[in-house]
Scaffold this motif. Structure first.
Motif, PDB file in Angstrom:
ATOM      1  N   ILE A 109       2.286   9.603  -5.695  1.00 35.92           N
ATOM      2  CA  ILE A 109       1.389   9.098  -6.741  1.00 35.92           C
ATOM      3  C   ILE A 109       0.550   7.908  -6.284  1.00 35.92           C
ATOM      4  O   ILE A 109      -0.310   7.444  -7.028  1.00 35.92           O
ATOM      5  CB  ILE A 109       2.176   8.699  -8.012  1.00 35.92           C
ATOM      6  N   THR A 110       0.767   7.434  -5.072  1.00 33.87           N
ATOM      7  CA  THR A 110      -0.033   6.311  -4.564  1.00 33.87           C
ATOM      8  C   THR A 110      -1.245   6.785  -3.768  1.00 33.87           C
ATOM      9  O   THR A 110      -2.055   5.959  -3.346  1.00 33.87           O
ATOM     10  CB  THR A 110       0.840   5.424  -3.658  1.00 33.87           C
ATOM     11  N   GLN A 111      -1.397   8.088  -3.576  1.00 31.96           N
ATOM     12  CA  GLN A 111      -2.430   8.579  -2.666  1.00 31.96           C
ATOM     13  C   GLN A 111      -3.643   9.129  -3.401  1.00 31.96           C
ATOM     14  O   GLN A 111      -3.548   9.670  -4.496  1.00 31.96           O
ATOM     15  CB  GLN A 111      -1.855   9.668  -1.747  1.00 31.96           C
ATOM     16  N   GLY A 112      -4.797   8.985  -2.748  1.00 34.30           N
ATOM     17  CA  GLY A 112      -6.014   9.662  -3.123  1.00 34.30           C
ATOM     18  C   GLY A 112      -6.606   9.259  -4.454  1.00 34.30           C
ATOM     19  O   GLY A 112      -6.250   8.257  -5.065  1.00 34.30           O
ATOM     20  N   TYR A 119      -3.524   4.431 -11.240  1.00 34.58           N
ATOM     21  CA  TYR A 119      -3.372   2.975 -11.073  1.00 34.58           C
ATOM     22  C   TYR A 119      -4.356   2.211 -11.962  1.00 34.58           C
ATOM     23  O   TYR A 119      -4.000   1.239 -12.621  1.00 34.58           O
ATOM     24  CB  TYR A 119      -3.588   2.596  -9.607  1.00 34.58           C
ATOM     25  N   ASN A 120      -5.608   2.661 -11.989  1.00 37.66           N
ATOM     26  CA  ASN A 120      -6.645   1.962 -12.765  1.00 37.66           C
ATOM     27  C   ASN A 120      -6.716   2.427 -14.214  1.00 37.66           C
ATOM     28  O   ASN A 120      -7.405   1.810 -15.034  1.00 37.66           O
ATOM     29  CB  ASN A 120      -8.014   2.161 -12.108  1.00 37.66           C
ATOM     30  N   LYS A 121      -6.057   3.551 -14.527  1.00 39.18           N
ATOM     31  CA  LYS A 121      -6.077   4.130 -15.867  1.00 39.18           C
ATOM     32  C   LYS A 121      -7.504   4.382 -16.346  1.00 39.18           C
ATOM     33  O   LYS A 121      -7.874   4.061 -17.486  1.00 39.18           O
ATOM     34  CB  LYS A 121      -5.319   3.235 -16.858  1.00 39.18           C
ATOM     35  N   TYR A 140      -6.416  14.612   0.818  1.00 40.38           N
ATOM     36  CA  TYR A 140      -7.260  15.625   0.195  1.00 40.38           C
ATOM     37  C   TYR A 140      -7.689  16.684   1.201  1.00 40.38           C
ATOM     38  O   TYR A 140      -7.685  17.865   0.916  1.00 40.38           O
ATOM     39  CB  TYR A 140      -8.502  14.964  -0.426  1.00 40.38           C
ATOM     40  N   PHE A 141      -8.087  16.246   2.384  1.00 42.33           N
ATOM     41  CA  PHE A 141      -8.515  17.209   3.392  1.00 42.33           C
ATOM     42  C   PHE A 141      -7.321  17.998   3.920  1.00 42.33           C
ATOM     43  O   PHE A 141      -7.446  19.176   4.240  1.00 42.33           O
ATOM     44  CB  PHE A 141      -9.248  16.470   4.526  1.00 42.33           C
TER      45      PHE A 141
END
Length: 449
Positions: A109-112, A119-121, A140-141
């Motif tokens: 959940i910390t990626q991309g 995180y920013n909601k 993502y790639f």
């Protein structure tokens, strides 16, 4: 003649003016440009999604349908919904349109973009994933390679309910020449994410409630089965009676009694440490073993030895069972008793005096290969009360425990009543006095002639 020339000159000038005026100021009337009212379209879409999500019996199917509606309105190539798995702290895909194999992957959940949206909601738009490196991470790639998909542009809106983010809704690639999403797309997806998030939370709560109700039903069934393991009181002149009032649906207490042969009666009372399902399962095991073994083994000490070794082998560390086993010989007017860490039973004699049987070994399940001992005592014109600690530890509204002395007062009060009715009266009086039951209440009485 001069007058005719003047008229002709005026006509010529007028014609020239009209030609010039038409050239610069006159044009063919054009058809009005049709303006598409996207606001009404969006409102209709939101209303339709809300209605579908509200009456849905199959959330997975409804989410798939909602993604289809979103894809058509935003004109996206693919869309999916990821939920946060709290224990693992990863995104897991629960619905996807036009992007395969996503259910096979778990994304931290910390990626991309998804991680940043959570995180920013707020809903995030990435115009071009190959240029805007501030917004996109390498995974993502990597995910594109695994799913055989090419990402150009991304919209990602967090699914928020009561200020808690439960996942994201994710759109990929605008189906336009540029393949890039616009700001209006971002605003629309942000609006649509609200009802989706609420529907998912409601569905999860409903599912949890169904599971909870099923578990409660199963616990009730266990409670009913446990009741069948307890001996039933006789309406006749039987010297032993018992009562058990669980603090919850299932009980950690157990008792059993029976007539072994004419005038000889066996009995056992047990209390499992702790509360809840674990305790009730251990109680069921101990009671089943006792019921089976007591039919052929008539030594209380031997029974406790066997039970202890079996419980030590299979029980969870830290759990134990206190148990008292006895045999009452009516003709010999004596009791044969063996105690494994249980509450000392009270003996109320014909001269209205109380004594205790205090001999005891350790509880069952503490240490293997313990040799329990048994003791024979005279028993005439007396009543023995075997009870669990729920009786003596029951508290009044001031927080004071009943204690052995308080229990003795109830025994004295109802001693002259028939044994099974006597126990019922004692329990009714305890509870009606306003005392707070937090543990199972169990009493077995043996009346000696």
């Amino acid at each position: 003649m001069n007058n005719d020339l003047h008229k002709a000159d005026n006509i010529q000038k007028k014609n020239e003016f009209q030609i010039i005026n038409n050239m610069f100021f006159s044009s063919k009337k054009k058809d009005p440009i049709k303006v598409i009212d996207t606001k009404n379209q969006d409102l209709e879409l939101i209303t339709k999604m809300n209605q579908e999500l509200a009456r849905s019996l199959d959330l997975t199917e409804t989410l798939q349908d909602s993604l289809e509606l979103i894809i058509k309105r935003i004109n996206a190539q693919a869309a999916n919904i990821f939920l946060i798995e709290e224990k693992k702290q990863v995104f897991q895909c629960i619905a996807s349109k036009y992007q395969s194999y996503l259910e096979d992957f778990e994304i931290p959940i910390t990626q991309g973009v998804m991680g940043k949206a959570v995180y920013n909601k707020k809903c995030i738009r990435v115009g071009d994933v190959r240029k805007d490196v501030r917004e996109i991470a390498e995974f993502y790639f990597d995910l594109d390679n695994k799913t055989n998909f090419t990402t150009y542009s991304v919209l990602c809106a967090p699914l928020i309910v009561s200020d808690e983010c439960i996942g994201v809704i994710h759109c990929l690639n605008k189906k336009s020449q540029s393949k890039l999403f616009e700001e209006n797309d971002r605003k629309l997806l942000e609006t649509l994410s609200g009802p989706v998030a609420l529907a998912i939370r409601n569905a999860k709560m409903a599912k949890d409630m169904v599971v909870k109700n099923r578990i409660q039903k199963e616990i009730e069934i266990v409670g009913e089965i446990q009741k069948t393991l307890l001996s039933k009181n006789s309406n006749g002149n039987f010297p032993i009676a018992g009562i058990n009032i669980p603090a919850k649906v299932v009980s950690g207490d157990f008792y059993n009694f029976s007539e072994i042969s004419e005038g000889i009666y066996g009995f056992g009372v047990a209390d499992v440490s702790g509360k809840g399902i674990k305790s009730s399962l251990l109680m069921s095991k101990a009671s089943s073993l006792y019921r089976c073994l007591s039919k052929t083994i008539f030594s209380p000490a031997k029974l406790l030895n066997i039970l202890n070794n079996e419980i030590c082998e299979t029980t969870t560390r830290g759990m134990f069972v206190t148990m008292l086993i006895g045999i009452y010989n009516k003709s010999k007017k004596e009791l044969l008793l063996s105690n494994a860490g249980h509450e000392p039973p009270l003996i109320y004699s014909y001269d209205k005096k109380f004594t205790n049987f205090t001999d005891a070994g350790p509880p069952l399940g503490i240490a293997p290969k313990v040799e329990f001992v048994e003791k024979r005592i005279s028993f005439e014109k007396s009543s023995m009360y075997i009870f669990t600690d729920g009786i003596t530890e029951i508290r009044d509204q001031k927080g004071d425990m009943l204690g052995p002395e308080g229990f003795q007062n109830y025994i004295s009060k109802y001693q002259n009543i028939k044994n099974n009715e006597r126990l019922q009266k004692i329990i009714e009086d305890l509870i009606s006095s306003g005392r707070i039951q937090k543990d199972d209440l169990t009493i077995v009485t043996v009346d000696g002639e």
